[in-house]
Every structure is written in structure tokens, then in C-alpha cells.
Design an enzyme around this catalytic site. Sequence first.
Site, short mmCIF file in Angstrom:
data_model
loop_
_atom_site.label_atom_id
_atom_site.label_comp_id
_atom_site.label_asym_id
_atom_site.label_seq_id
_atom_site.Cartn_x
_atom_site.Cartn_y
_atom_site.Cartn_z
N CYS A 159 0.87 -1.19 0.00
CA CYS A 159 0.00 0.00 0.00
C CYS A 159 0.90 1.24 0.00
O CYS A 159 2.09 1.14 -0.34
CB CYS A 159 -0.99 -0.02 1.17
SG CYS A 159 -0.24 0.02 2.81
N ARG B 10 -3.39 -0.48 5.44
CA ARG B 10 -4.00 -1.59 4.69
C ARG B 10 -3.10 -2.82 4.57
O ARG B 10 -3.52 -3.93 4.92
CB ARG B 10 -4.40 -1.11 3.28
CG ARG B 10 -5.54 -0.12 3.30
CD ARG B 10 -5.67 0.62 1.98
NE ARG B 10 -4.56 1.53 1.75
CZ ARG B 10 -4.41 2.29 0.67
NH1 ARG B 10 -5.32 2.23 -0.28
NH2 ARG B 10 -3.38 3.11 0.56
N ASP C 147 -8.62 3.86 1.17
CA ASP C 147 -7.58 4.25 2.11
C ASP C 147 -8.24 4.79 3.38
O ASP C 147 -8.88 5.84 3.34
CB ASP C 147 -6.68 5.31 1.48
CG ASP C 147 -5.47 5.63 2.32
OD1 ASP C 147 -5.41 5.17 3.48
OD2 ASP C 147 -4.57 6.32 1.82
P1 4NP Z 1 -1.82 2.90 3.96
O1 4NP Z 1 -2.48 4.28 4.46
O2 4NP Z 1 -1.25 3.17 2.57
O3 4NP Z 1 -2.95 1.95 3.93
O4 4NP Z 1 -0.74 2.55 4.98
C1 4NP Z 1 -1.80 5.49 4.46
C2 4NP Z 1 -1.01 5.79 5.55
C3 4NP Z 1 -0.37 7.03 5.60
C4 4NP Z 1 -0.52 7.93 4.57
C5 4NP Z 1 -1.31 7.61 3.47
C6 4NP Z 1 -1.95 6.39 3.42
N1 4NP Z 1 0.14 9.19 4.64
O5 4NP Z 1 -0.11 10.03 3.75
O6 4NP Z 1 0.92 9.44 5.57
#
Ligand code: 4NP
Length: 150
Positions: free
Chosen positions: A7, A13, A122
Site C-alpha cells: 500500500c 491496509r 484508504d
Molecule cells: P496505507 O495508508 O497506505 O494503507 O498505509 C496510508 C497511511 C499514511 C498515509 C497515506 C496512506 N500518509 O499520507 O501518511
Amino acid sequence: MRILMVCLGNICRSPIAEGLMKDKILKNKLDWTVDSAGTESYHIGEAPHQFSQKICLSNNVDISMQRARKFVKEDLQRFDKIYAMAGDVYQEIKNITGKGADLSNVDYFLNELEGINQSVPDPWYGPEAGYKQVYDLIDRACDAIIKKYK
Ligand code: 4NP
């Protein structure tokens, strides 16, 4: 089979996907390995988001020991299946691996479940309830992967 869940941050995720898949592999007595990574650097070295940990733990899956790492182009050779959680993640995998890379082992995670090139939402910017929705979706897709390849 070696599986990599990818991800953006590797804290919301893909840690759920890694944790659930490991749990199902154990229960199905399969000789598979699973890892996860993120295409962005923001959270390298961090444990999964508290709500990802909480929803997993309430289903008896402890993901607290996981630490975020960045996806690197060498991962293409290290894994048999690389699952992108979303369209922007797939695009970033393409950017990181570069022009001409063989992406035949990279697919959208949800292509194992339903539709074509759908993204796991997300949950990062939303409320805790989003993590439950994402957990349920990931759970079903992991079941589909086990059923298909075991
Ligand atoms: P992930 O979610 O891709 O599912 O881990 C996110 C976690 C952090 C960020 C974006 C998506 N961020 O912009 O910091």
C-alpha cells in the site's frame, strides 16, 4: 508461494493483509510466506496504525510486531505475487521498478475478489469505522487467494 502486500504507507491496509494472510496460511498449513511494504517513505520503521492493530487484535490477529518498510525494485524478483492495494499504489510500483520492468507478478489485490482494478479504500484520513470496512474487504480477498492457490 511468496506474497508481498503493498500500500502507500505500509501502516494501514497492507499490514492488515499481511497479518490476515499469515493467520490463514497457518490455519491452512500452507508453506507460503507473506511480507508487506509501502511505496512511500513517510512511516518507515513504524508499527501499524493503532486502528489497524485494534481491528486485527479483536479478531485474534496480533500485528503489533510489524514495522513499515519501503517497496524496492528488488522486491519484483523476491516475490511470486505482488498485490497492490490500490491504483495509485500500482502506479508507484511501476515508477519505482522503472521502464521495461516485468510486472507480470504484480496485480491489484482486489482482482482476486471482484471487478477489475478496484482499490481497497484508504482509511488513513477517515474515522475508525473505515478500518472495519477495510478489514472485512481484505479478509474476503485473502480467503479468495487461499481458495484459488492452495
Ligand atoms: P496505507 O495508508 O497506505 O494503507 O498505509 C496510508 C497511511 C499514511 C498515509 C497515506 C496512506 N500518509 O499520507 O501518511
